[in-house]
Design a protein around this motif. Structure first.
Motif, PDB file in Angstrom:
ATOM      1  N   SER A  28     -30.384 -53.789 -23.199  1.00  0.00           N
ATOM      2  CA  SER A  28     -31.067 -53.867 -24.502  1.00  0.00           C
ATOM      3  C   SER A  28     -30.638 -52.736 -25.427  1.00  0.00           C
ATOM      4  N   GLN A  74     -28.680 -53.000 -28.954  1.00  0.00           N
ATOM      5  CA  GLN A  74     -29.240 -52.356 -30.144  1.00  0.00           C
ATOM      6  C   GLN A  74     -28.172 -51.521 -30.855  1.00  0.00           C
ATOM      7  N   GLU A 118     -26.820 -52.075 -34.663  1.00  0.00           N
ATOM      8  CA  GLU A 118     -27.019 -51.056 -35.695  1.00  0.00           C
ATOM      9  C   GLU A 118     -25.694 -50.537 -36.240  1.00  0.00           C
ATOM     10  N   THR A 145     -32.760 -52.809 -35.881  1.00  0.00           N
ATOM     11  CA  THR A 145     -33.105 -53.333 -34.555  1.00  0.00           C
ATOM     12  C   THR A 145     -34.131 -52.437 -33.886  1.00  0.00           C
ATOM     13  N   ARG A 146     -35.053 -53.053 -33.154  1.00  0.00           N
ATOM     14  CA  ARG A 146     -36.009 -52.298 -32.349  1.00  0.00           C
ATOM     15  C   ARG A 146     -35.966 -52.810 -30.915  1.00  0.00           C
ATOM     16  N   VAL A 147     -35.966 -51.891 -29.972  1.00  0.00           N
ATOM     17  CA  VAL A 147     -36.116 -52.261 -28.559  1.00  0.00           C
ATOM     18  C   VAL A 147     -37.554 -51.973 -28.164  1.00  0.00           C
ATOM     19  N   ALA A 205     -37.374 -46.122 -26.207  1.00  0.00           N
ATOM     20  CA  ALA A 205     -37.781 -47.397 -26.818  1.00  0.00           C
ATOM     21  C   ALA A 205     -39.287 -47.428 -27.027  1.00  0.00           C
ATOM     22  N   ARG A 209     -36.179 -57.337 -38.890  1.00  0.00           N
ATOM     23  CA  ARG A 209     -35.525 -56.584 -37.822  1.00  0.00           C
ATOM     24  C   ARG A 209     -35.334 -57.471 -36.593  1.00  0.00           C
TER      25      ARG A 209
END
Length: 241
Positions: free
Chosen positions: A87, A91, A95, A101-103, A113, A129
Motif C-alpha cells: 500500500s 501511495q 503521489e 493519496t491516503r493509506v 499511515a 483522494r
C-alpha cells in the motif's frame, strides 16, 4: 456522439500482491507500479472515486507459511503487514504523478499511515483522494478478498473491480485446460456452487447478501481499468439473479 461517462461513481479496486511483482514473481516491479498508478489516475480524472485493497502475496503468503508449520494467526499477521508495504509503495507511485493519496490500515501504525476510520475514508474519497486500505480486516483467518468486500460495503462502493492475470472467470484453469470456457456473466450462487476461483466463499457471500457486483478482468492489458469503469463488456461480471 458524445463520449459515454463512467458507469460507476465510486469503485473499490482489488489487486493481488502478485500483480505488483510483474514477471519477477516476487517483490515489487517499479514499472508495474508506475503503470498501475497512471491507470488509476486516468480513472480518477473521469470523476470516479477510487479505493484500493492490495494483497501481500508478492512478499508473504500466510496460508503457505501456516501449511509449513507456522502458527496460522501469526502467519496471517505477517501477511497483513505485507499488504501495508504494498500500500505504501502504491501511495508513493501515485503521489509521484500528483495524485493525492491516503493509506489507512486496519492495524494501527500511526508513523506510516492513518488508522482505518470509515468516515475519514469517505471524506478523503469525496475530496478526490485515492484511499488505499491496507492490513486486511485486521483479523487473522480472513483474506484480502474478504477485506475488499467488507470495505466496499462500508464505503458505499458500487462495484468491486477484481484485477487478475486472466481475462475473466473460466470453467477451469485456462493455462492448463485448452477447453476452458470463459463466462461473461455469473450469479453469486453459480460461483459458490461451482467452486469458481473468483473470490473466496466468505467474500462472495458478503457481496451476495449486499447485492454488490464483482467484475473480474485482466490487469495486464493497458487501459482495462478505465474500460471497465466506462462500462465496456470485458471480463466476467458476478451479480444477483
Amino acid at each position: 456522439m458524445a463520449d459515454q461517462g463512467p458507469r460507476y461513481g465510486r469503485i473499490l479496486l482489488k489487486l493481488s500482491g502478485e500483480a505488483l511483482a510483474g514477471d519477477r514473481g516476487y517483490g515489487i516491479d517499479p514499472a508495474v507500479l508506475s503503470g498501475l498508478a497512471t491507470e488509476i489516475s486516468e480513472v480518477l480524472a473521469l470523476g470516479v472515486q477510487v479505493a484500493v485493497v492490495i494483497g501481500g502475496g508478492n512478499i508473504f503468503r500466510g496460508m503457505a507459511a501456516a501449511s509449513s508449520g507456522m502458527d496460522r494467526a501469526g502467519a496471517d499477521h505477517v501477511g497483513m503487514l505485507a499488504t501495508i508495504m504494498n500500500s505504501l509503495a502504491l501511495q508513493d507511485a501515485l503521489e509521484q504523478i500528483g495524485v493525492d493519496t491516503r493509506v489507512q490500515t486496519a492495524i494501527e501504525m500511526k508513523e506510516v499511515a492513518e488508522p482505518y476510520i470509515r468516515r475519514r475514508a469517505l471524506r478523503h474519497l469525496e475530496k478526490g483522494r485515492v484511499v488505499i486500505l491496507g492490513g486486511g480486516t485486521g483479523n487473522p483467518y480472513f483474506t484480502t478478498d474478504t477485506a475488499a468486500s467488507l470495505r466496499a460495503m462500508e464505503i458505499g462502493a458500487e462495484v468491486i473491480l477484481k484485477a487478475t492475470k486472466v481475462d475473466g472467470v473460466y470453467s477451469s484453469d485456462p493455462v492448463k485446460d485448452k477447453d476452458a470456457v470463459r463466462y461473461p456473466e455469473l450469479t453469486y450462487l453459480d460461483v459458490l456452487k461451482k467452486g469458481l476461483k473468483v473470490m473466496d466463499a466468505t467474500a462472495t457471500s458478503l457481496c451476495m447478501d449486499n447485492d454488490l457486483p464483482i467484475i473480474v478482468f485482466q490487469l495486464s492489458c493497458r487501459g482495462n481499468i478505465k474500460k471497465v469503469v466506462l462500462g465496456e463488456n470485458i471480463g466476467t461480471i458476478v451479480k444477483g439473479e
